[in-house]
Design a protein around this motif. Structure first.
Motif, PDB file in Angstrom:
ATOM      1  N   GLU A  34       0.899  -1.325  -0.106  1.00 25.37           N
ATOM      2  CA  GLU A  34       0.092  -0.038  -0.050  1.00 25.37           C
ATOM      3  C   GLU A  34       0.995   1.258  -0.072  1.00 25.37           C
ATOM      4  O   GLU A  34       1.616   1.356   1.031  1.00 25.37           O
ATOM      5  N   PRO A  35       0.857   2.035  -0.990  1.00 28.14           N
ATOM      6  CA  PRO A  35       1.591   3.139  -0.751  1.00 28.14           C
ATOM      7  C   PRO A  35       1.354   4.405   0.144  1.00 28.14           C
ATOM      8  O   PRO A  35       0.273   4.345   0.461  1.00 28.14           O
ATOM      9  N   PRO A  36       2.323   5.003   0.604  1.00 27.06           N
ATOM     10  CA  PRO A  36       2.303   6.093   1.701  1.00 27.06           C
ATOM     11  C   PRO A  36       1.302   6.937   1.183  1.00 27.06           C
ATOM     12  O   PRO A  36       1.186   7.445   0.125  1.00 27.06           O
ATOM     13  N   ASP A  37       0.480   7.524   2.404  1.00 28.87           N
ATOM     14  CA  ASP A  37      -0.403   8.700   1.887  1.00 28.87           C
ATOM     15  C   ASP A  37       0.275  10.015   1.794  1.00 28.87           C
ATOM     16  O   ASP A  37       1.586  10.021   2.069  1.00 28.87           O
ATOM     17  N   ALA A  38      -0.548  10.831   1.219  1.00 31.49           N
ATOM     18  CA  ALA A  38       0.113  12.195   0.766  1.00 31.49           C
ATOM     19  C   ALA A  38       1.070  12.761   2.298  1.00 31.49           C
ATOM     20  O   ALA A  38       1.837  13.521   2.173  1.00 31.49           O
ATOM     21  N   ASP A 215      -9.679  24.493  -6.578  1.00 28.05           N
ATOM     22  CA  ASP A 215     -10.691  23.582  -6.395  1.00 28.05           C
ATOM     23  C   ASP A 215     -10.090  22.384  -6.906  1.00 28.05           C
ATOM     24  O   ASP A 215      -9.777  22.085  -8.148  1.00 28.05           O
ATOM     25  N   LEU A 216      -9.861  21.462  -5.821  1.00 30.05           N
ATOM     26  CA  LEU A 216      -9.354  20.100  -6.214  1.00 30.05           C
ATOM     27  C   LEU A 216     -10.119  19.062  -6.202  1.00 30.05           C
ATOM     28  O   LEU A 216     -11.369  19.078  -5.545  1.00 30.05           O
ATOM     29  N   PRO A 217     -10.051  18.083  -6.677  1.00 26.33           N
ATOM     30  CA  PRO A 217     -10.983  16.935  -7.020  1.00 26.33           C
ATOM     31  C   PRO A 217     -10.734  16.030  -5.504  1.00 26.33           C
ATOM     32  O   PRO A 217      -9.504  16.333  -4.786  1.00 26.33           O
ATOM     33  N   GLU A 218     -11.516  15.116  -5.228  1.00 27.09           N
ATOM     34  CA  GLU A 218     -11.571  14.322  -4.057  1.00 27.09           C
ATOM     35  C   GLU A 218     -10.073  13.610  -3.893  1.00 27.09           C
ATOM     36  O   GLU A 218      -9.941  12.980  -2.949  1.00 27.09           O
ATOM     37  N   ASP A 219      -9.332  13.229  -4.973  1.00 27.16           N
ATOM     38  CA  ASP A 219      -8.102  12.791  -4.971  1.00 27.16           C
ATOM     39  C   ASP A 219      -7.162  12.962  -3.777  1.00 27.16           C
ATOM     40  O   ASP A 219      -6.916  14.015  -3.451  1.00 27.16           O
ATOM     41  N   ARG A 220      -7.062  11.907  -2.930  1.00 26.00           N
ATOM     42  CA  ARG A 220      -6.235  12.151  -1.474  1.00 26.00           C
ATOM     43  C   ARG A 220      -4.738  12.010  -1.615  1.00 26.00           C
ATOM     44  O   ARG A 220      -4.092  12.078  -0.731  1.00 26.00           O
ATOM     45  N   ASP A 221      -4.235  11.595  -2.806  1.00 30.39           N
ATOM     46  CA  ASP A 221      -2.767  11.406  -3.039  1.00 30.39           C
ATOM     47  C   ASP A 221      -2.065  12.796  -3.585  1.00 30.39           C
ATOM     48  O   ASP A 221      -1.082  12.839  -4.536  1.00 30.39           O
ATOM     49  N   LEU A 222      -2.672  13.817  -3.065  1.00 33.23           N
ATOM     50  CA  LEU A 222      -2.350  15.253  -3.453  1.00 33.23           C
ATOM     51  C   LEU A 222      -1.431  15.907  -2.605  1.00 33.23           C
ATOM     52  O   LEU A 222      -2.028  15.965  -1.228  1.00 33.23           O
TER      53      LEU A 222
END
Ligand code: BGC
Length: 350
Positions: A34-38, A215-222
């Protein structure tokens, strides 16, 4: 017959245990992968420096200022990331099909390989902000085509390679155009890099003031990136490409008022970040050589420590050329700036 039944039962029990163990191992290994979160990625980035944007390497590899040894020197000086400033429109020999040249990718491959070999995380930053700010509609397809190719090329790199969609969206690239464009670029990246950490910043040259219009999308890897050059009359005094070209003699003495101004700006970004649950990367900050060295070192140190206090990672602008922390002709660090950035080996991250 009895014996056969017994043997069969044993066999079934064994097979069940093997299956169970297999399932446990499968779950464990997919968890480990599982990759590390942002937020974790941002902590890992730590302290860094911008490299390569204005190096002759892009015109002629034999004239490269940045050499392999510099990646090691950067690491040894206490940095843990490099933000690699790429100009694919300028250097990638894009034809009507928008294909990036093999020679261009060879240089990017080289930078990624040497960063990784020296334990430096590498941010591949698309630095075509002037072309994009000048004609966002006309250059939109070029930017998307560039990301399709970069994303494909580096999709198998580990998570210490990150992408930054565009340095300093500015001028005609307004929030109305930038917000949908960043989503389109991200969609293209996600097709080949579903969990790659991607950096993205607000308009007005990645200024803190413009965060509310991002305005960002829901994507949490940002990771959200901002740049900081205030007070501009101090950091850019005598900079021929700015309104401050004729300004001289502006000092930064770390007075209460001067420190409070920076704290106030950073508090705005910190509060936006809390509200939107996004980690912050300070992707550029620096003061040009035209200012006096003591002021530059004071300001650089204050900004870096302020960022660290808030849990942000950062990259100094820039390794060599101007604002330099490294004096390439002398092959030596500009010590007051290097010390301002990394005060002592003991306080180095990692
Ligand atoms: C630009 C440089 C400039 C720096 C500070 C960067 O994003 O690419 O050309 O020197 O900002 O103004």
């Amino acid at each position: 017959m009895m014996r056969t039944v017994c043997w069969c039962n044993h066999f079934r029990a064994d097979a069940a245990i093997v299956c169970l163990l297999g399932a446990i191992l499968f779950v464990a290994s997919s968890r480990a992968a599982e990759p590390p979160d942002a937020a974790t990625q941002n902590q890992r980035l730590g302290r860094g420096v911008n490299i390569l944007g204005y190096d002759p390497i892009w015109q002629n590899r034999h004239e490269a200022r940045l050499q392999e040894k510099h990646f090691r020197l950067i690491r040894e000086a206490g940095f843990s990331n490099v933000r690699v400033n790429l100009h694919p429109f300028r250097d990638g020999k894009l034809g009507p099909d928008h294909r990036l040249s093999r020679e261009w990718f060879d240089i990017v491959d080289w930078a990624v390989k040497n960063a990784r070999a020296n334990g430096l995380m590498a941010i591949l930053d698309c630095h075509e902000y002037l072309a994009m700010g000048d004609d966002p509609r006309g250059n939109r397809e070029r930017l998307l085509a560039v990301w399709r190719q970069i994303a494909e090329r580096y999709k198998d790199e580990p998570d210490d390679v990150l992408f930054e969609i565009l340095n300093e969206p500015c001028e005609k690239l307004t929030p109305e155009l930038w917000n949908p464009l960043l989503r389109d670029a991200l969609k293209i990246i996600r097709a080949t890099n579903p969990r790659r950490t991607v950096l993205v910043g607000p308009t007005s040259w990645n200024s803190i003031d413009a965060l509310p219009r991002l305005d960002l999308p829901e994507d949490r890897d940002l990771i959200v990136t901002v740049h900081y050059y205030s007070p501009f009359a101090f950091t850019h005094q005598g900079a021929p490409w700015t309104s401050q070209k004729d300004t001289t003699g502006v000092a930064w003495n770390a007075t209460d008022q001067q420190r409070r101004a920076i704290e106030k700006d950073f508090a705005l970004a910190a509060s936006w970040a809390r509200q939107h649950r996004r980690p912050i990367f300070l992707g550029e900050f620096g003061a040009l050589e035209k200012g006096d060295m003591d002021s530059r070192a004071r300001w650089t140190s204050f900004v870096a420590r302020q960022a660290e206090k808030l849990g942000w990672s950062w990259a100094y602008w820039q390794l060599d050329i101007n604002f330099a922390v490294y004096d390439a002709p002398r092959n030596a660090w500009v010590e007051p700036i290097r010390r301002a950035l990394v005060p002592s080996p003991a306080s180095r991250k990692q």
